[in-house]
Design a protein around this motif. Structure first.
Motif, PDB file in Angstrom:
ATOM      1  N   ASP A   1       0.843  -1.188   0.000  1.00  0.00           N
ATOM      2  CA  ASP A   1       0.000   0.000   0.000  1.00  0.00           C
ATOM      3  C   ASP A   1       0.882   1.244   0.000  1.00  0.00           C
ATOM      4  O   ASP A   1       0.907   2.026   0.942  1.00  0.00           O
ATOM      5  N   ILE A   2       1.657   1.399  -1.088  1.00  0.00           N
ATOM      6  CA  ILE A   2       2.561   2.533  -1.238  1.00  0.00           C
ATOM      7  C   ILE A   2       2.258   3.209  -2.567  1.00  0.00           C
ATOM      8  O   ILE A   2       2.163   2.546  -3.597  1.00  0.00           O
ATOM      9  N   GLU A   3       2.113   4.500  -2.528  1.00  0.00           N
ATOM     10  CA  GLU A   3       1.927   5.250  -3.774  1.00  0.00           C
ATOM     11  C   GLU A   3       3.291   5.699  -4.271  1.00  0.00           C
ATOM     12  O   GLU A   3       4.163   6.075  -3.475  1.00  0.00           O
ATOM     13  N   ALA A   4       3.461   5.650  -5.583  1.00  0.00           N
ATOM     14  CA  ALA A   4       4.726   6.086  -6.175  1.00  0.00           C
ATOM     15  C   ALA A   4       4.443   6.814  -7.478  1.00  0.00           C
ATOM     16  O   ALA A   4       3.449   6.559  -8.148  1.00  0.00           O
ATOM     17  N   ASN A   5       5.333   7.718  -7.809  1.00  0.00           N
ATOM     18  CA  ASN A   5       5.269   8.452  -9.055  1.00  0.00           C
ATOM     19  C   ASN A   5       6.421   7.952  -9.923  1.00  0.00           C
ATOM     20  O   ASN A   5       7.564   7.887  -9.469  1.00  0.00           O
ATOM     21  N   LEU A   6       6.126   7.599 -11.176  1.00  0.00           N
ATOM     22  CA  LEU A   6       7.142   7.136 -12.105  1.00  0.00           C
ATOM     23  C   LEU A   6       7.218   8.108 -13.274  1.00  0.00           C
ATOM     24  O   LEU A   6       6.202   8.396 -13.911  1.00  0.00           O
ATOM     25  N   GLN A   7       8.414   8.609 -13.535  1.00  0.00           N
ATOM     26  CA  GLN A   7       8.650   9.465 -14.687  1.00  0.00           C
ATOM     27  C   GLN A   7       9.699   8.789 -15.556  1.00  0.00           C
ATOM     28  O   GLN A   7      10.654   8.197 -15.043  1.00  0.00           O
ATOM     29  N   ILE A   8       9.511   8.868 -16.867  1.00  0.00           N
ATOM     30  CA  ILE A   8      10.438   8.261 -17.811  1.00  0.00           C
ATOM     31  C   ILE A   8      10.786   9.294 -18.870  1.00  0.00           C
ATOM     32  O   ILE A   8       9.888   9.939 -19.422  1.00  0.00           O
ATOM     33  N   GLY A   9      12.070   9.453 -19.151  1.00  0.00           N
ATOM     34  CA  GLY A   9      12.451  10.412 -20.178  1.00  0.00           C
ATOM     35  C   GLY A   9      13.938  10.366 -20.461  1.00  0.00           C
ATOM     36  O   GLY A   9      14.709   9.725 -19.758  1.00  0.00           O
ATOM     37  N   PRO A  10      14.339  11.075 -21.510  1.00  0.00           N
ATOM     38  CA  PRO A  10      15.756  11.136 -21.858  1.00  0.00           C
ATOM     39  C   PRO A  10      16.486  12.158 -20.997  1.00  0.00           C
ATOM     40  O   PRO A  10      15.904  13.155 -20.568  1.00  0.00           O
ATOM     41  N   THR A  11      17.756  11.901 -20.738  1.00  0.00           N
ATOM     42  CA  THR A  11      18.582  12.869 -20.023  1.00  0.00           C
ATOM     43  C   THR A  11      19.400  13.668 -21.033  1.00  0.00           C
ATOM     44  O   THR A  11      19.491  13.300 -22.204  1.00  0.00           O
ATOM     45  N   ASP A  12      20.028  14.720 -20.556  1.00  0.00           N
ATOM     46  CA  ASP A  12      20.883  15.513 -21.437  1.00  0.00           C
ATOM     47  C   ASP A  12      22.229  14.832 -21.697  1.00  0.00           C
ATOM     48  O   ASP A  12      23.072  15.363 -22.403  1.00  0.00           O
ATOM     49  N   GLN A  13      22.406  13.647 -21.112  1.00  0.00           N
ATOM     50  CA  GLN A  13      23.629  12.869 -21.316  1.00  0.00           C
ATOM     51  C   GLN A  13      23.410  11.692 -22.263  1.00  0.00           C
ATOM     52  O   GLN A  13      24.252  10.802 -22.380  1.00  0.00           O
ATOM     53  N   GLY A  14      22.228  11.631 -22.904  1.00  0.00           N
ATOM     54  CA  GLY A  14      21.942  10.565 -23.852  1.00  0.00           C
ATOM     55  C   GLY A  14      21.507   9.258 -23.222  1.00  0.00           C
ATOM     56  O   GLY A  14      21.573   8.203 -23.852  1.00  0.00           O
ATOM     57  N   MET A  15      21.077   9.326 -21.988  1.00  0.00           N
ATOM     58  CA  MET A  15      20.591   8.139 -21.284  1.00  0.00           C
ATOM     59  C   MET A  15      19.066   8.218 -21.177  1.00  0.00           C
ATOM     60  O   MET A  15      18.473   9.268 -21.388  1.00  0.00           O
ATOM     61  N   VAL A  16      18.464   7.093 -20.852  1.00  0.00           N
ATOM     62  CA  VAL A  16      17.033   7.050 -20.552  1.00  0.00           C
ATOM     63  C   VAL A  16      16.920   6.898 -19.043  1.00  0.00           C
ATOM     64  O   VAL A  16      17.526   6.005 -18.451  1.00  0.00           O
ATOM     65  N   ARG A  17      16.155   7.792 -18.421  1.00  0.00           N
ATOM     66  CA  ARG A  17      16.024   7.755 -16.963  1.00  0.00           C
ATOM     67  C   ARG A  17      14.625   7.318 -16.564  1.00  0.00           C
ATOM     68  O   ARG A  17      13.625   7.827 -17.056  1.00  0.00           O
ATOM     69  N   LEU A  18      14.584   6.336 -15.664  1.00  0.00           N
ATOM     70  CA  LEU A  18      13.366   5.994 -14.929  1.00  0.00           C
ATOM     71  C   LEU A  18      13.544   6.648 -13.568  1.00  0.00           C
ATOM     72  O   LEU A  18      14.527   6.393 -12.875  1.00  0.00           O
ATOM     73  N   PHE A  19      12.606   7.509 -13.202  1.00  0.00           N
ATOM     74  CA  PHE A  19      12.710   8.250 -11.949  1.00  0.00           C
ATOM     75  C   PHE A  19      11.510   7.897 -11.099  1.00  0.00           C
ATOM     76  O   PHE A  19      10.363   8.144 -11.492  1.00  0.00           O
ATOM     77  N   VAL A  20      11.768   7.286  -9.943  1.00  0.00           N
ATOM     78  CA  VAL A  20      10.703   6.860  -9.036  1.00  0.00           C
ATOM     79  C   VAL A  20      10.750   7.732  -7.790  1.00  0.00           C
ATOM     80  O   VAL A  20      11.818   7.933  -7.200  1.00  0.00           O
ATOM     81  N   LEU A  21       9.589   8.244  -7.416  1.00  0.00           N
ATOM     82  CA  LEU A  21       9.460   9.023  -6.192  1.00  0.00           C
ATOM     83  C   LEU A  21       8.380   8.365  -5.340  1.00  0.00           C
ATOM     84  O   LEU A  21       7.236   8.217  -5.784  1.00  0.00           O
ATOM     85  N   ALA A  22       8.765   7.932  -4.135  1.00  0.00           N
ATOM     86  CA  ALA A  22       7.813   7.278  -3.229  1.00  0.00           C
ATOM     87  C   ALA A  22       8.195   7.581  -1.788  1.00  0.00           C
ATOM     88  O   ALA A  22       9.350   7.412  -1.400  1.00  0.00           O
ATOM     89  N   ASP A  23       7.218   8.012  -1.020  1.00  0.00           N
ATOM     90  CA  ASP A  23       7.435   8.303   0.402  1.00  0.00           C
ATOM     91  C   ASP A  23       8.655   9.181   0.646  1.00  0.00           C
ATOM     92  O   ASP A  23       9.441   8.954   1.561  1.00  0.00           O
TER      93      ASP A  23
END
Length: 63
Positions: free
Chosen positions: A8-30
């Motif tokens: 029972d945890i809410e999380a926010n997931l963002q996905i996008g390219p970085t300025d370094q040419g990588m793909v970032r998965l960014f998770v924010l929870a609690d």
């Protein structure tokens, strides 16, 4: 705890390219931030795993 253990945890997931040419998965929870960077080839592999899991999940009969 495993893949089938519900939490029972809410999380926010963002996905996008970085300025370094990588793909970032960014998770924010609690209040915890987890940035995960992947090169584009790894990101393609992850995307394929997600598509395969979605296809398998569609075949599961929920009781």
């Amino acid at each position: 705890m495993g893949i089938n253990t519900e939490r029972d945890i809410e999380a926010n997931l963002q996905i996008g390219p970085t300025d370094q040419g990588m793909v970032r998965l960014f998770v924010l929870a609690d209040g915890i931030e987890i940035p995960m960077d992947f090169d584009p080839e790894e990101a393609d592999d992850i995307a394929e795993e997600i598509r395969a899991a979605a296809a398998a999940a569609r075949k599961v009969k929920v009781r």
